[in-house]
Design an enzyme around this catalytic site. Structure first.
Site, PDB file in Angstrom:
ATOM      1  N   TYR A   1      36.682  44.278  39.462  1.00 16.39           N
ATOM      2  CA  TYR A   1      38.016  43.874  39.041  1.00 16.39           C
ATOM      3  C   TYR A   1      39.095  44.349  40.007  1.00 16.39           C
ATOM      4  CZ  TYR A   1      35.783  43.414  34.408  1.00 16.39           C
ATOM      5  OH  TYR A   1      34.981  43.088  33.356  1.00 16.39           O
TER       6      TYR A   1
ATOM      7  N   SER B   1      31.207  36.611  38.839  1.00 19.38           N
ATOM      8  CA  SER B   1      32.393  37.439  38.628  1.00 19.38           C
ATOM      9  C   SER B   1      32.130  38.454  37.525  1.00 19.38           C
ATOM     10  CB  SER B   1      33.593  36.569  38.244  1.00 19.38           C
ATOM     11  OG  SER B   1      33.595  36.286  36.854  1.00 19.38           O
ATOM     12  N   ASP B   2      32.878  39.546  37.565  1.00 17.89           N
ATOM     13  CA  ASP B   2      32.838  40.467  36.433  1.00 17.89           C
ATOM     14  C   ASP B   2      33.503  39.791  35.237  1.00 17.89           C
ATOM     15  OD1 ASP B   2      32.352  42.836  35.005  1.00 17.89           O
ATOM     16  OD2 ASP B   2      32.833  44.068  36.745  1.00 17.89           O
ATOM     17  N   TRP B   3      33.451  40.432  34.099  1.00 19.52           N
ATOM     18  CA  TRP B   3      33.741  39.765  32.835  1.00 19.52           C
ATOM     19  C   TRP B   3      35.232  39.517  32.608  1.00 19.52           C
ATOM     20  CZ3 TRP B   3      29.201  38.973  33.657  1.00 19.52           C
ATOM     21  CH2 TRP B   3      28.229  38.641  32.717  1.00 19.52           C
TER      22      TRP B   3
END
Length: 602
Positions: free
Chosen positions: A273, A314-316
């Site tokens: 992020y 991608s991260d969440w």
């Protein structure tokens, strides 16, 4: 015999196991509708019933029912949270794969998981082991410095994951733990770049083998290009932790483990992020947006410079906000907060992201395509990578598992024994005036306990209720942190100061005045241990160790061999003055990385 996935009675090329994964991918890609391709580009949380049922409603973190996600939205990549038992997980895998056969082309589901073989329970990070074998958290494995142990751990986890249908690991986490306050370092391999590089290679190869195939579990190496140097150690899950900084000009060291992961064939990479601030690379200022939004980082560096052509996940929750009950966590759209969801998804794709983690907003991507902001050719580019991984893993040929075998394999006696022994060995003895190892006398030792299950100790010692009548006190405490609970998930992240409260220090000193004190500290982060040195008889560090494994290490049944994978500071002033992207502290550490008393210091 072939699986007639589209039900037309003909073995189409994508159904033909004699063809290469690449050939099958190209055939299938040409058959898919745009909505089918869009569905491939999402990976979200899913939950199962206690006996392996498919849930017909949304869950705590799942935003849709299973049927709506698979048949309605065309999703085929899911991150599973709670797993009640091996049999339930295997049964659930088979049920969701059968459901996926009802889609127009029978695209099988890829099930992924965060780490779940140790002691961390945080839905934003990792899960405790449950039915699986239990090992130290990664810092504990790093404390043993044994590359072959990392490989063996990875092979065990691969066998257990495969048995229940888990085919993608959302790990390893190869960030360098250079900022002492950062709350996610327990899942890292520490702060030494060469150790992290060697462990990364062994980890990926242990999960995937020499190449990705039907016996592999695909790894998702994270958090590109290195998530350790957070400003003030704050985590970028949250708005106040979004800045990632490099005042020591050490970006390349944080990047290095990802080169090893790519060289070992990692199937996927996940950017963090974090938003780089003031970063200049090769004379070019890097855009100050979250790494997943950053074309210079994902396309320029990861794709073009490093040659990675696997899946970028991608991260969440980078596109939409997440709300559970009365708790909200805004989309981690750091640096692009003002963009709409459609604009965010366009920027993520332009940066190089293939799959949106924690999202199922297929309508947002469909709108982006309809408006002309995203071409179908760009969708094809990512769908191709995602399908290729499914074919390489053999999911199109056989995504099912054996429930009976799952029960035999998951958490079997050999795996559990190896995990427990590793826990004991990973214990780090930091100080010892001769009180360790415990016992050895003719009569049972009288022991006062805090933070340790008395039932574990009672078999070998006499547990007493007061330090005044004890021969030794064993007190187990967590590393300090500042509790926070305003935002969703925030309570699970241990952040802030590394100093212990004065009241705890005073109370422990009083115990030490009555009998020798052995202090055991669970170091999910480093802690300022300086105040305890004058009055403790021994100080022991743990990075994910059960009470049973701890007592084996303290009593000499298994010798503790751990050496610190991170530095233990003398003071918070030392931590604040250190540069967050450099390993080591501003002054001499109280206990430096690599320190540990061999066999209790004897």
């Amino acid at each position: 015999m072939f699986r007639d996935l589209n039900g037309n009675g003909v073995m189409d090329p994508y159904e033909d196991p004699r063809l290469s994964a690449a050939e099958r991918t190209e055939d299938l890609l040409g058959r898919l509708s745009l909505p089918e391709k869009i569905g491939l580009l999402f990976q979200t949380v899913i939950e199962m019933g206690p006996e392996g049922q498919l849930l017909e409603e949304s869950g705590v973190f799942a935003k849709s029912s299973t049927r709506a996600a698979v048949l309605g939205k065309g999703l085929s990549a899911f991150n599973i949270h709670a797993i009640p038992s091996a049999r339930a997980a295997a049964r659930w895998n088979n049920r969701i794969q059968a459901l996926a056969e009802q889609t127009p082309h029978g695209i099988p589901v890829t099930l992924s998981t965060d780490p779940r073989h140790s002691f961390t329970e945080n839905s934003g990070v990792a899960f405790t082991s449950g039915p699986f074998s239990q090992w130290p958290d990664m810092l504990g494995i790093a404390a043993l410095g044994d590359v072959e142990l990392v490989r063996r751990f990875s092979e065990v986890v691969r066998a257990e994951y495969r048995a229940v249908g888990l085919r993608m690991a959302l790990h390893p986490q190869v960030d360098l733990a250079t900022e002492s306050r950062w709350g996610r370092q327990l899942q890292t391999f520490g702060n030494d770049v060469e150790r992290v590089r060697a462990f990364t290679r062994a980890y990926v190869e242990g999960f995937q083998g020499t190449s990705l195939g039907p016996d592999s579990v695909a790894t998702t190496t994270k958090h590109f290009p290195g998530g350790g140097p957070q400003l003030d150690g704050e985590d970028p899950h949250f708005p106040y932790g979004r800045e990632q900084v490099y005042p020591g000009d050490n970006f390349e060291a944080h990047l290095a483990p990802f080169k090893d992961a790519i060289g070992s064939g990692t199937a996927a990479i996940m950017p963090y992020y974090g938003m780089p601030v003031g970063l200049v690379r090769n004379g070019e200022p890097i855009e100050e947006v979250g790494f997943a939004y950053n074309r210079q980082i994902l396309t320029g560096l990861l794709r073009e410079e490093l040659g990675f052509d696997g899946v970028i996940v991608s991260d969440w929750e980078l596109v939409t906000d997440n709300r559970v009950g009365d708790k909200l966590l805004p989309a981690r759209a750091w640096g692009v907060e003002e963009l709409t969801p459609v604009q965010r998804i366009v920027k993520l794709l332009d940066a190089g992201v293939d799959q949106f983690g924690g999202e199922e907003c297929v309508e947002v991507l469909a709108e982006a395509v309809a408006s002309g902001a995203v071409t179908e050719a760009r969708i094809d580019e990512s769908a191709r990578r995602i399908l290729l991984t499914k074919f390489q893993l053999g999911l199109f040929d056989d995504p099912y598992v054996d429930e009976e075998a799952a029960e035999r394999i998951v958490g079997n006696a050999e795996f559990r024994s190896l995990g427990i022994e590793t826990q004991s060995r990973s214990v780090v003895v930091l100080a010892n005036d001769g009180v360790l190892p415990l016992g050895g006398g003719e009569s049972p030792l009288r022991v006062y306990l805090e933070g340790i299950d008395s039932a574990v100790v009672a078999a070998e010692a006499e547990v007493v209720g007061s330090p005044g009548i004890a021969e030794v006190a064993l007190v187990r405490i967590p590393a300090p942190y500042e509790p926070r609970d305003d935002l969703l998930l925030e309570q699970g992240f241990r952040q802030g100061s590394l100093e212990f409260r004065p009241g705890l220090i005073t109370r422990l000193k009083r115990i030490a005045e009555e009998c020798p004190l052995v202090l055991i500290v669970d170091l999910d982060r480093p802690a300022v241990l300086t105040p305890f040195l004058p009055f403790t008889s021994a100080i022991v560090a743990c990075f994910g160790v059960s009470d049973t494994a701890l007592m084996a290490a303290l009593s000499g049944v298994v010798f503790p061999e751990g050496r610190l994978p991170v530095d233990i500071p003398r003071s918070m002033a030392e931590v604040r003055e250190a540069l967050p992207d450099l390993p080591g502290l501003s002054a001499e550490a109280l206990f430096p990385s690599g320190f540990g008393l061999h066999r209790y210091g004897s």
